[in-house]
Design a protein around this motif. Structure first.
Motif, PDB file in Angstrom:
ATOM      1  N   LEU A 135      26.223  27.848  15.987  1.00  0.00           N
ATOM      2  CA  LEU A 135      26.962  26.901  16.817  1.00  0.00           C
ATOM      3  C   LEU A 135      26.264  25.550  16.851  1.00  0.00           C
ATOM      4  CD1 LEU A 135      29.406  26.603  18.724  1.00  0.00           C
ATOM      5  CD2 LEU A 135      27.891  27.247  20.609  1.00  0.00           C
ATOM      6  N   VAL A 136      24.938  25.570  16.982  1.00  0.00           N
ATOM      7  CA  VAL A 136      24.160  24.327  16.974  1.00  0.00           C
ATOM      8  C   VAL A 136      24.299  23.625  15.625  1.00  0.00           C
ATOM      9  CG1 VAL A 136      21.822  23.385  17.048  1.00  0.00           C
ATOM     10  CG2 VAL A 136      22.543  25.079  18.746  1.00  0.00           C
ATOM     11  N   ALA A 137      24.215  24.391  14.537  1.00  0.00           N
ATOM     12  CA  ALA A 137      24.336  23.798  13.204  1.00  0.00           C
ATOM     13  C   ALA A 137      25.720  23.196  12.993  1.00  0.00           C
ATOM     14  CB  ALA A 137      24.054  24.857  12.138  1.00  0.00           C
ATOM     15  N   LEU A 138      26.752  23.894  13.411  1.00  0.00           N
ATOM     16  CA  LEU A 138      28.112  23.387  13.259  1.00  0.00           C
ATOM     17  C   LEU A 138      28.312  22.113  14.071  1.00  0.00           C
ATOM     18  CD1 LEU A 138      30.954  23.776  12.116  1.00  0.00           C
ATOM     19  CD2 LEU A 138      31.485  25.191  14.113  1.00  0.00           C
ATOM     20  N   GLY A 139      27.805  22.108  15.300  1.00  0.00           N
ATOM     21  CA  GLY A 139      27.922  20.912  16.121  1.00  0.00           C
ATOM     22  C   GLY A 139      27.162  19.736  15.530  1.00  0.00           C
ATOM     23  N   GLY A 140      25.967  19.996  14.990  1.00  0.00           N
ATOM     24  CA  GLY A 140      25.179  18.931  14.384  1.00  0.00           C
ATOM     25  C   GLY A 140      25.836  18.329  13.167  1.00  0.00           C
ATOM     26  N   MET A 141      26.507  19.165  12.361  1.00  0.00           N
ATOM     27  CA  MET A 141      27.186  18.649  11.176  1.00  0.00           C
ATOM     28  C   MET A 141      28.469  17.896  11.519  1.00  0.00           C
ATOM     29  SD  MET A 141      26.732  21.612   8.293  1.00  0.00           S
ATOM     30  CE  MET A 141      27.458  22.899   9.300  1.00  0.00           C
ATOM     31  N   SER A 142      29.033  18.173  12.686  1.00  0.00           N
ATOM     32  CA  SER A 142      30.326  17.591  13.050  1.00  0.00           C
ATOM     33  C   SER A 142      30.197  16.255  13.770  1.00  0.00           C
ATOM     34  CB  SER A 142      31.104  18.565  13.945  1.00  0.00           C
ATOM     35  OG  SER A 142      31.249  19.826  13.319  1.00  0.00           O
ATOM     36  N   LEU A 143      29.070  16.009  14.435  1.00  0.00           N
ATOM     37  CA  LEU A 143      28.933  14.803  15.252  1.00  0.00           C
ATOM     38  C   LEU A 143      28.407  13.638  14.436  1.00  0.00           C
ATOM     39  CD1 LEU A 143      27.399  16.241  18.546  1.00  0.00           C
ATOM     40  CD2 LEU A 143      29.695  15.296  18.251  1.00  0.00           C
ATOM     41  N   PRO A 144      29.097  12.512  14.375  1.00  0.00           N
ATOM     42  CA  PRO A 144      28.559  11.316  13.714  1.00  0.00           C
ATOM     43  C   PRO A 144      27.344  10.780  14.459  1.00  0.00           C
ATOM     44  CG  PRO A 144      30.940  11.126  14.111  1.00  0.00           C
ATOM     45  CD  PRO A 144      30.457  12.297  14.903  1.00  0.00           C
ATOM     46  N   SER A 145      26.499  10.069  13.736  1.00  0.00           N
ATOM     47  CA  SER A 145      25.248   9.593  14.337  1.00  0.00           C
ATOM     48  C   SER A 145      25.495   8.611  15.470  1.00  0.00           C
ATOM     49  CB  SER A 145      24.370   8.941  13.262  1.00  0.00           C
ATOM     50  OG  SER A 145      25.056   7.868  12.640  1.00  0.00           O
ATOM     51  N   PHE A 146      26.539   7.774  15.380  1.00  0.00           N
ATOM     52  CA  PHE A 146      26.753   6.802  16.453  1.00  0.00           C
ATOM     53  C   PHE A 146      27.211   7.493  17.737  1.00  0.00           C
ATOM     54  CE2 PHE A 146      30.770   6.996  14.156  1.00  0.00           C
ATOM     55  CZ  PHE A 146      31.711   7.094  15.173  1.00  0.00           C
ATOM     56  N   VAL A 147      27.916   8.624  17.611  1.00  0.00           N
ATOM     57  CA  VAL A 147      28.313   9.385  18.798  1.00  0.00           C
ATOM     58  C   VAL A 147      27.076  10.015  19.446  1.00  0.00           C
ATOM     59  CG1 VAL A 147      29.631  11.369  19.631  1.00  0.00           C
ATOM     60  CG2 VAL A 147      30.623   9.840  17.914  1.00  0.00           C
ATOM     61  N   VAL A 148      26.198  10.588  18.618  1.00  0.00           N
ATOM     62  CA  VAL A 148      24.952  11.156  19.137  1.00  0.00           C
ATOM     63  C   VAL A 148      24.124  10.076  19.829  1.00  0.00           C
ATOM     64  CG1 VAL A 148      22.808  12.333  18.518  1.00  0.00           C
ATOM     65  CG2 VAL A 148      24.936  12.933  17.352  1.00  0.00           C
TER      66      VAL A 148
END
Length: 307
Positions: A135-148
């Motif tokens: 779940l963490v990996a999927l979320g990390g791949m889905s979020l663009p850097s500017f959103v993070v």
């Protein structure tokens, strides 16, 4: 091994030449004229023609490229248009260290956290820990850097006042930029490590090692991880490339005086020498990373060098 490295080196040089042409042409496709930007409202035809000649912009495009390539081969990247009298070599030397430190810190953390997390997720397959890691990996791949970046600024900087929003020069200034850059490399390294370990675990030699009574740690370190390392090495190389290119966004958001911010400023001011220098440097770094990864393949799997 020497022949293998020599072949790869030959391809590198060819790709670098092609990259230099692309960087040179693309930099000049951007709308706007550096001479007009330099002169502003104080424009007259005579001064403009003189300045264009001084900068070499009156030459045909092919002649400008040959001039750029010849100077680059001698290690001279020219003078800045936007900052008259400043050497591009000096500007690159000032801007490169912050970007390099961010990239190294990001990739180091991604490796130290991602590989153990991926191994644990594979070994504990179908457990709650495996589900959480995926779940963490999927979320990390889905979020663009500017959103993070926006989320972390809101929570850590403005909400908890734990870290500064911007600035550079102190260890605390690394926290937000590195965390923003870390999310996607960490996710990909975790996912690829898990897939590689799951591919190797059912192999006969792993079962044989277990049947001999070897400890789980020894089986993982001696038999599983070395055979899963090729796919992990690939994603580590990509992670380093991502950390460097992600600097364009992160350095602009957090006002870090690195290559990304220098390149963005050069694009807006039509500073062709700086745009060319940053593009050529990035191309050389990416090609060098691929070369190291290719050599790593040959070291991990000797069969590759003979193909």
């Amino acid at each position: 091994m020497i022949r293998f490295a020599a072949r790869r080196l030959g391809f590198m040089l060819l790709i670098l030449v092609v990259s230099s042409v692309v960087v040179f042409v693309v930099g000049r496709l951007a709308p706007g004229d550096p001479v007009q930007l330099l002169m502003g409202d104080m424009r007259d035809a005579v001064t403009e023609a003189r300045l264009r000649k001084e900068l070499g912009l009156d030459l045909p495009l092919w002649a400008q490229y040959l001039h750029f390539a010849g100077r680059a081969l001698r290690g001279d990247l020219g003078q800045s248009y936007a900052n008259p009298g400043r050497s591009i070599n000096r500007m690159i030397a000032d801007a490169a260290p912050p970007t390099a430190r961010l990239a190294v810190a990001t990739v180091t953390l991604a490796i130290l956290l991602g590989i153990p997390l991926g191994v644990y997720s594979a070994v504990a397959r179908a457990s709650s820990g495996d589900f959480l890691a995926r779940l963490v990996a999927l979320g990390g791949m889905s979020l663009p850097s500017f959103v993070v970046a926006v989320l972390l600024i809101r929570w850590l900087a403005l909400g908890w006042h734990a870290v500064p929003v911007s600035g550079w020069g102190e260890p605390r200034h690394y926290i937000l930029p590195v965390l923003v850059l870390l999310v996607q490399p960490l996710a990909y390294i975790t996912r690829v490590t898990r897939a590689g370990v799951l591919r190797v675990l059912p192999e006969d030699y792993v079962r044989t090692a277990r049947s001999k009574g070897l400890s789980p740690w020894r089986v993982l370190s001696r038999h599983v991880l070395p055979n899963a390392a090729i796919s992990v090495l690939t994603i580590v190389g990509l992670a380093f490339s991502y950390a460097l290119t992600g600097a364009f966004v992160v350095e602009t958001i957090f006002r870090i005086p690195g290559l990304g911010q220098a390149a963005i400023g050069a694009l807006f001011s039509r500073d062709y020498p700086m745009v060319q220098a940053v593009g050529l440097l990035y191309a050389a770094v990416f090609i060098g990373i691929n070369f190291i990864v290719d050599l790593g393949y040959a070291v991990l799997d000797p069969r590759i060098r003979y193909r």
